[in-house]
Every structure is written in C-alpha cells, then in structure tokens.
Design a protein around this motif. Structure first.
Motif, PDB file in Angstrom:
ATOM      1  N   VAL A 280       0.977  -1.319   0.157  1.00 59.13           N
ATOM      2  CA  VAL A 280      -0.018  -0.014   0.071  1.00 59.13           C
ATOM      3  C   VAL A 280       0.709   1.202   0.027  1.00 59.13           C
ATOM      4  CG1 VAL A 280      -1.700   1.282   1.141  1.00 59.13           C
ATOM      5  CG2 VAL A 280      -1.738  -1.245   1.565  1.00 59.13           C
ATOM      6  N   LEU A 281       0.604   2.031  -1.013  1.00 63.55           N
ATOM      7  CA  LEU A 281       1.540   3.377  -1.093  1.00 63.55           C
ATOM      8  C   LEU A 281       0.406   4.531  -0.438  1.00 63.55           C
ATOM      9  CD1 LEU A 281       3.939   5.154  -1.496  1.00 63.55           C
ATOM     10  CD2 LEU A 281       3.311   5.238  -4.050  1.00 63.55           C
ATOM     11  N   TYR A 282       0.639   5.062   0.600  1.00 64.96           N
ATOM     12  CA  TYR A 282      -0.363   6.102   1.195  1.00 64.96           C
ATOM     13  C   TYR A 282       0.108   7.507   0.967  1.00 64.96           C
ATOM     14  CZ  TYR A 282      -2.235   8.193   5.408  1.00 64.96           C
ATOM     15  OH  TYR A 282      -2.920   8.844   6.461  1.00 64.96           O
ATOM     16  N   ALA A 283      -0.452   8.095   0.344  1.00 61.82           N
ATOM     17  CA  ALA A 283      -0.071   9.609   0.101  1.00 61.82           C
ATOM     18  C   ALA A 283      -0.952  10.381   1.151  1.00 61.82           C
ATOM     19  CB  ALA A 283      -0.133  10.124  -1.302  1.00 61.82           C
ATOM     20  N   GLY A 284      -0.480  11.202   2.023  1.00 63.03           N
ATOM     21  CA  GLY A 284      -0.923  12.139   2.875  1.00 63.03           C
ATOM     22  C   GLY A 284      -0.995  13.521   2.044  1.00 63.03           C
ATOM     23  N   LEU A 285      -2.038  14.142   1.707  1.00 63.63           N
ATOM     24  CA  LEU A 285      -2.072  15.010   0.647  1.00 63.63           C
ATOM     25  C   LEU A 285      -2.677  16.552   1.597  1.00 63.63           C
ATOM     26  CD1 LEU A 285      -3.544  13.539  -2.320  1.00 63.63           C
ATOM     27  CD2 LEU A 285      -1.220  14.161  -2.003  1.00 63.63           C
ATOM     28  N   MET A 286      -2.219  17.473   1.136  1.00 63.60           N
ATOM     29  CA  MET A 286      -2.659  18.916   1.327  1.00 63.60           C
ATOM     30  C   MET A 286      -3.244  19.232   0.114  1.00 63.60           C
ATOM     31  SD  MET A 286      -3.226  20.743   4.245  1.00 63.60           S
ATOM     32  CE  MET A 286      -2.099  20.839   5.262  1.00 63.60           C
ATOM     33  N   LEU A 287      -4.680  19.521   0.167  1.00 65.73           N
ATOM     34  CA  LEU A 287      -5.384  20.264  -1.013  1.00 65.73           C
ATOM     35  C   LEU A 287      -5.292  21.961  -0.894  1.00 65.73           C
ATOM     36  CD1 LEU A 287      -8.592  18.088  -1.232  1.00 65.73           C
ATOM     37  CD2 LEU A 287      -6.323  17.598  -2.048  1.00 65.73           C
ATOM     38  N   THR A 288      -4.147  22.458  -1.371  1.00 66.74           N
ATOM     39  CA  THR A 288      -3.865  23.733  -1.426  1.00 66.74           C
ATOM     40  C   THR A 288      -4.556  24.488  -2.599  1.00 66.74           C
ATOM     41  OG1 THR A 288      -2.001  23.738  -2.898  1.00 66.74           O
ATOM     42  CG2 THR A 288      -1.319  23.088  -0.591  1.00 66.74           C
ATOM     43  N   PRO A 289      -4.434  25.997  -2.332  1.00 64.67           N
ATOM     44  CA  PRO A 289      -5.154  26.538  -3.760  1.00 64.67           C
ATOM     45  C   PRO A 289      -4.388  26.226  -5.119  1.00 64.67           C
ATOM     46  CG  PRO A 289      -4.801  27.795  -1.584  1.00 64.67           C
ATOM     47  CD  PRO A 289      -4.384  26.612  -1.259  1.00 64.67           C
ATOM     48  N   GLY A 290      -3.081  25.996  -4.762  1.00 60.60           N
ATOM     49  CA  GLY A 290      -2.243  25.629  -5.855  1.00 60.60           C
ATOM     50  C   GLY A 290      -2.266  24.001  -6.417  1.00 60.60           C
ATOM     51  N   GLY A 291      -3.135  23.327  -5.792  1.00 63.91           N
ATOM     52  CA  GLY A 291      -3.599  21.965  -6.151  1.00 63.91           C
ATOM     53  C   GLY A 291      -3.191  21.175  -4.991  1.00 63.91           C
ATOM     54  N   PRO A 292      -3.323  19.881  -5.127  1.00 68.93           N
ATOM     55  CA  PRO A 292      -2.783  18.757  -4.125  1.00 68.93           C
ATOM     56  C   PRO A 292      -1.281  18.725  -3.983  1.00 68.93           C
ATOM     57  CG  PRO A 292      -4.072  17.374  -5.871  1.00 68.93           C
ATOM     58  CD  PRO A 292      -3.679  18.923  -6.326  1.00 68.93           C
ATOM     59  N   LYS A 293      -0.907  18.685  -2.924  1.00 67.35           N
ATOM     60  CA  LYS A 293       0.735  18.453  -2.439  1.00 67.35           C
ATOM     61  C   LYS A 293       1.129  17.478  -1.332  1.00 67.35           C
ATOM     62  CE  LYS A 293       2.155  23.216  -3.999  1.00 67.35           C
ATOM     63  NZ  LYS A 293       2.713  24.511  -3.502  1.00 67.35           N
ATOM     64  N   VAL A 294       2.006  16.988  -1.561  1.00 65.75           N
ATOM     65  CA  VAL A 294       2.235  15.740  -0.684  1.00 65.75           C
ATOM     66  C   VAL A 294       2.935  16.324   0.687  1.00 65.75           C
ATOM     67  CG1 VAL A 294       3.434  13.542  -0.480  1.00 65.75           C
ATOM     68  CG2 VAL A 294       2.529  14.010  -2.536  1.00 65.75           C
ATOM     69  N   LEU A 295       2.105  15.813   1.745  1.00 59.97           N
ATOM     70  CA  LEU A 295       2.778  16.104   3.069  1.00 59.97           C
ATOM     71  C   LEU A 295       3.755  15.008   3.456  1.00 59.97           C
ATOM     72  CD1 LEU A 295      -0.525  17.202   5.150  1.00 59.97           C
ATOM     73  CD2 LEU A 295       1.221  18.319   4.167  1.00 59.97           C
ATOM     74  N   GLU A 296       3.074  13.714   3.081  1.00 55.48           N
ATOM     75  CA  GLU A 296       4.108  12.661   3.340  1.00 55.48           C
ATOM     76  C   GLU A 296       3.659  11.232   2.776  1.00 55.48           C
ATOM     77  OE1 GLU A 296       3.179  10.574   7.168  1.00 55.48           O
ATOM     78  OE2 GLU A 296       0.964  10.894   6.938  1.00 55.48           O
ATOM     79  N   PHE A 297       4.645  10.338   2.632  1.00 50.45           N
ATOM     80  CA  PHE A 297       4.096   9.193   2.156  1.00 50.45           C
ATOM     81  C   PHE A 297       4.170   8.044   3.230  1.00 50.45           C
ATOM     82  CE2 PHE A 297       5.774  10.372  -2.071  1.00 50.45           C
ATOM     83  CZ  PHE A 297       4.342  10.452  -2.817  1.00 50.45           C
ATOM     84  N   ASN A 298       3.170   7.159   3.439  1.00 45.38           N
ATOM     85  CA  ASN A 298       3.365   6.021   4.256  1.00 45.38           C
ATOM     86  C   ASN A 298       3.511   4.662   3.401  1.00 45.38           C
ATOM     87  OD1 ASN A 298       3.020   7.424   6.675  1.00 45.38           O
ATOM     88  ND2 ASN A 298       0.991   7.700   6.462  1.00 45.38           N
ATOM     89  N   CYS A 299       3.906   3.642   3.948  1.00 46.78           N
ATOM     90  CA  CYS A 299       4.082   2.441   3.190  1.00 46.78           C
ATOM     91  C   CYS A 299       3.143   1.293   3.608  1.00 46.78           C
ATOM     92  CB  CYS A 299       5.478   1.918   3.370  1.00 46.78           C
ATOM     93  SG  CYS A 299       6.126   1.462   4.856  1.00 46.78           S
ATOM     94  N   ARG A 300       2.015   1.761   4.107  1.00 49.57           N
ATOM     95  CA  ARG A 300       0.990   0.784   4.705  1.00 49.57           C
ATOM     96  C   ARG A 300      -0.402   1.402   4.900  1.00 49.57           C
ATOM     97  NH1 ARG A 300      -0.072   4.356   8.670  1.00 49.57           N
ATOM     98  NH2 ARG A 300       1.544   5.627   9.122  1.00 49.57           N
ATOM     99  N   PHE A 301      -1.424   0.543   5.298  1.00 50.47           N
ATOM    100  CA  PHE A 301      -2.702   1.171   5.379  1.00 50.47           C
ATOM    101  C   PHE A 301      -2.691   2.111   6.420  1.00 50.47           C
ATOM    102  CE2 PHE A 301      -4.202  -2.921   3.351  1.00 50.47           C
ATOM    103  CZ  PHE A 301      -4.980  -2.339   2.470  1.00 50.47           C
ATOM    104  N   GLY A 302      -3.580   3.167   6.596  1.00 49.79           N
ATOM    105  CA  GLY A 302      -3.638   3.967   7.449  1.00 49.79           C
ATOM    106  C   GLY A 302      -4.555   3.416   8.514  1.00 49.79           C
ATOM    107  N   ASP A 303      -4.082   3.982   9.704  1.00 46.44           N
ATOM    108  CA  ASP A 303      -4.868   3.492  11.078  1.00 46.44           C
ATOM    109  C   ASP A 303      -5.468   4.935  11.575  1.00 46.44           C
ATOM    110  OD1 ASP A 303      -6.141   2.507  13.277  1.00 46.44           O
ATOM    111  OD2 ASP A 303      -4.456   1.082  13.745  1.00 46.44           O
ATOM    112  N   PRO A 304      -6.764   5.155  11.500  1.00 51.62           N
ATOM    113  CA  PRO A 304      -7.890   4.480  11.311  1.00 51.62           C
ATOM    114  C   PRO A 304      -8.503   4.205   9.803  1.00 51.62           C
ATOM    115  CG  PRO A 304      -8.604   6.326  12.321  1.00 51.62           C
ATOM    116  CD  PRO A 304      -7.311   6.640  12.210  1.00 51.62           C
TER     117      PRO A 304
END
Ligand code: AMP
Ligand code: GLY
Length: 444
Positions: A280-304
């Motif tokens: 699982v590749l999990y991208a934590g994104l911020m939806l900024t006025p300039g478009g989606p930007k990556v805050l972090e990647f995780n390598c597993r399912f998110g909990d919760p």
C-alpha cells in the motif's frame, strides 16, 4: 522472468501486527472463501484473537529465521504486514520465500515512509508537488536557517517517530524549540539524526491510498482522518481519532491529477532507483489553492483509515493482497460499497498522554445491534485484551474503532456516535464531530 505464483484455493495467512488496522484486515480476510488458516503474531488484541490462531513467535527483527522456519512448517502462503516498523526493518525481505508471498514493501521501498529525507529527495527529482523543504543533518545549520526565515514552518524528524515527529510551528521561537526537541534533546532518538524544515501548507488534508504491485497502481477511494484529540480539531495530535471514506473534498478530476502527478511519477522514480514497491502506498495530501501537495508518504494502510476502507471494500481480500504481492493486480476486481463509512475511535481517558489500562468494557453487542437494513455497525478492537478473569478490558490509548456504514456521511457519523454511546468503560471518550470538516462545509 518467472511466472507469478497463482493464488492458492486455500491460502494460509500470517498477519503481523495487533492494532485496529489489523483487526479490520483480519475481519475482511475472514470473509474470503480462499482463506485457509489465519495465524496472528499479536493475539493479545481480543477482537483479533477471535478471528485467528496465535502464532508461537512474535515478529522480532533479530530472529526472523525462526519465524520464517515456522512459516515453512505451517504452510504459510501469504504474510500480511500491517505496521510500518517491521517493514522499515526489512520484514518483507526476510520472510519472503519461493513458496510464499509477503504483502508489504521491501526495506528499501519502505524508506518512502521511514526516511523523510529520502522521500523528499525522490519527490524533488521527480517534480512531485510537495511542500518546499530542506534537509539538515546538523543542529547549527538548521538553527541558522530558522533564524534567517520568519515564516510558519513544519519541523520534522526524518525517521519513524510513531506519528509524532512532525511539529507544526507558527513562530520562529516554536521552530527553534522543535529543533531542540528533535536534534538536541533527541526526543525521537535516531529518527532525529536528520531533520526537515518545510513550508507550512494550508488546506484540507486527504489520505489517498493505492495498492501498488510494482507497476500497476490501483487508487482506493479517498479518505480523511482527524488527528487532533479535541473536538473542532484542537489539542495534541494522536494516531487518529476517526476517519471516513469516501470524502467529497477530492473530486474525480482531482483524484486523476493525484494519480498522474503523484502516484505514477513516485512509482516510476522508485523503479529508476531499482526499487519495486509492492504493497500500500499512502499519500497524505494537502489540498492547497495551488493543487494537491504531498505532506508525507506511508508504506502501509492508515489507521484508522483502514477501518472504513475495509467496511466498504467488496471482493476477496486474500486475492487482492495476493495479487498485489504477486504483481498481478491488473487481473483483480476491486469495488466499493457505494455507502459512506465513518469510523469513530473510542479512547482511554488521558490519551494521547498517559492513561490507565484494564478497564472493563461493556456494550459492544448493543452497539452492533443498531445495525439495520439501512446501516451497519462494526466494532474493531485496537487496544483491548482479555484479563485473568476472562473479561474484556482496555489495553491501549485507542481502544475500539466503531465504524458505521450508511447512505451518507451525516447518517454514518450519527450511527457511529449512537453506537459509541452504547459502549462503556471508565474514562472512555470520543470525538462527536468526525466528518465536520465536510458536513459543516456542505451546510455553509
Ligand atoms: P507527517 O508525519 O509528515 O504526516 O505530518 C503529520 C501531520 O503534520 C500531518 O498530518 C499534517 O497535519 C501536519 N503537517 C505535516 N507537514 C505539513 C506541512 N508542510 N504543512 C502543514 N501541515 C503539515
Ligand atoms: N491515520 C494516519 C496514519 O495512519 O498515518
């Protein structure tokens, strides 16, 4: 190239990990007609324990040989690794074998989560939209940088810090304090050998998770979680107080942009480095006025996030995880229940600070009995265990994940909250406002 292993008709599975995410995975695995035996490395979670048999060995990075030998003897076909720590330690590399597959990326691929400076460099090389940031390996140069810049920023330990290593700072003084905690006081240990200082982004945060088999990328429906402990998103960060899926804040067009501008170039950039990401590749994104930007990647399912995702996932999870690990994800069908799932986490009083364990839990059956033809309630265990008297008691900060599935987010959240009211243990608390970021916006 050798032919990919076909998914066995009876697949014996070993599940590594013992939290709410793993209970949700086990719950869905149990619905698969292909599941043979399910073995657990962490059966102290009372909900998980009911679904599988205890494996006599825990995962131990210093002794993977014993666990691998036990897998040989017990005909384990598939190992599913839930948490990031064993992945970052190389569990997938150590336990894979010609006879069995492992769901979860290799150690080098898991660096995308375990080494934020690696992830930042990869994103920079592949022009993936992310916050502007710089990597530091000395406190002095980081201090000079902070003193020369007076904008709000986020200071992050580069290594794994159980979700606590990112400190959002609005002032220079806060940033200097964060630097001190990470690199001088070493609050996060080795995770603070390197540090990142990046611009503070504003917008809604979304979790987009994808199954990746090395080449094929299958985006799952987007989710949102609430990290802060207090209602109205206040107070310190936790592992996650609740999550819902799907979220309307990411429309189909933006999701396509995320696929094109984030997932495809990330998987390609990893391949150029000789790294095949499977899991699982999990991208934590911020939806900024300039478009989606990556805050972090995780390598597993998110909990919760995993709990609402599993509540909605249709299809055979054994086959889906197997195909991801085998590199044959193209051949499987993945569908979601059209209803919305909302998970509310019931916590021990004091969490995310210190809390007492061993409190008697009652009312789970009453909570699940609220299910009817319109809505479904599922209670997943995160921090529970059975005490010496055979009673169900609390055993962690996040105790239960109460997920409701209903026609819309408002109904799902209301049902989850009503279900939470039925469950009792001393000190229990939960956030009543999961999903408000969407619900309040829709009403406005
Ligand atoms: P991370 O460990 O990088 O996911 O960060 C944990 C949390 O810190 C995220 O879920 C965000 O809420 C927040 N965060 C991280 N990076 C940023 C950023 N550049 N701007 C604003 N908030 C951030
Ligand atoms: N819910 C956030 C995480 O799993 O990292």
């Amino acid at each position: 190239m050798s032919k990919p292993l076909p998914c066995p008709k009876r697949c014996n599975v070993l599940l590594i990990g013992g939290g709410g995410r793993e209970h949700a995975l086990a719950w869905k695995l149990k619905q698969s007609p292909r599941l043979g035996r399910l073995w657990l490395t962490d059966p102290s979670n009372a909900g998980l324990a009911r679904l599988g048999q205890p494996c006599p060995h825990k995962y131990d990075k210093k002794d993977t040989f014993r666990l691998a030998r036990w897998c040989d003897k017990n005909d384990i076909n598939l190992i599913v690794i839930g948490p990031e720590a064993p992945l970052a330690e190389g569990a997938a590399d150590a336990l894979a074998d010609q006879r069995r597959l492992v769901f979860g990326p290799s150690r080098v691929a898991a660096q995308i989560e375990a080494d934020k400076s690696f992830a930042k460099q990869l994103m920079r090389q592949a022009a993936i939209p992310t916050a502007e940031g710089r990597v530091f390996d000395h406190a002095d140069s980081a201090r000079q940088y902070i003193e020369a810049h007076d904008e709000p920023c986020v200071v992050k330990a580069s290594g794994l810090a159980a979700g606590k290593g990112a400190i959002v700072c609005d002032t220079q003084a806060e940033a200097l304090d964060a630097l001190d905690r990470i690199m001088v006081k070493r609050e996060f240990g080795e995770a603070g050998d390197e540090m990142i200082i990046e611009e503070k982004l504003v917008g809604q945060e979304v979790s987009v998770l994808a199954l990746v088999d090395g080449r094929t990328i299958w985006l799952l429906d987007p989710a949102q979680d609430h990290k802060q402990v207090g209602e109205g998103d206040t107070g310190p960060n936790t592992g996650g107080m609740g999550a819902y899926c799907p979220t309307p804040v990411l429309d189909a067009e933006t999701l396509e942009t995320v696929q094109r501008e984030v997932f495809v170039p990330t998987v390609d950039a990893l391949r150029r480095e000789g790294i095949e990401f499977r899991g699982v590749l999990y991208a934590g994104l911020m939806l900024t006025p300039g478009g989606p930007k990556v805050l972090e990647f995780n390598c597993r399912f998110g909990d919760p996030e995993c709990q609402p995702l599993m509540a909605r996932l249709q299809g055979d999870l054994v086959e889906i995880l197997w195909s991801t690990a085998a590199g044959t994800l193209r051949d499987v069908e993945i569908d979601f229940d059209p209803r919305v799932a909302c998970c509310v986490v019931l916590c021990s009083g004091g969490y995310p600070g210190s809390y007492e364990k061993g409190k008697l839990i009652t009312g789970i059956e009453d909570a699940e009995a609220l299910s009817d033809d319109k809505g479904l309630v599922i209670v997943h265990h995160a921090g529970t265990t059975i005490n010496h008297n055979g009673e169900l008691v609390t055993h962690g900060g996040r105790v239960l994940g109460v997920t409701a599935l209903a026609g819309d987010l408002q109904s799902a959240r209301d049902l989850a909250n009503r279900a939470c009211e039925k469950i009792h243990f001393e000190g229990a608390f939960y956030r009543h406002d999961i999903g408000d970021r969407v619900l309040v916006r829709c009403k406005a």
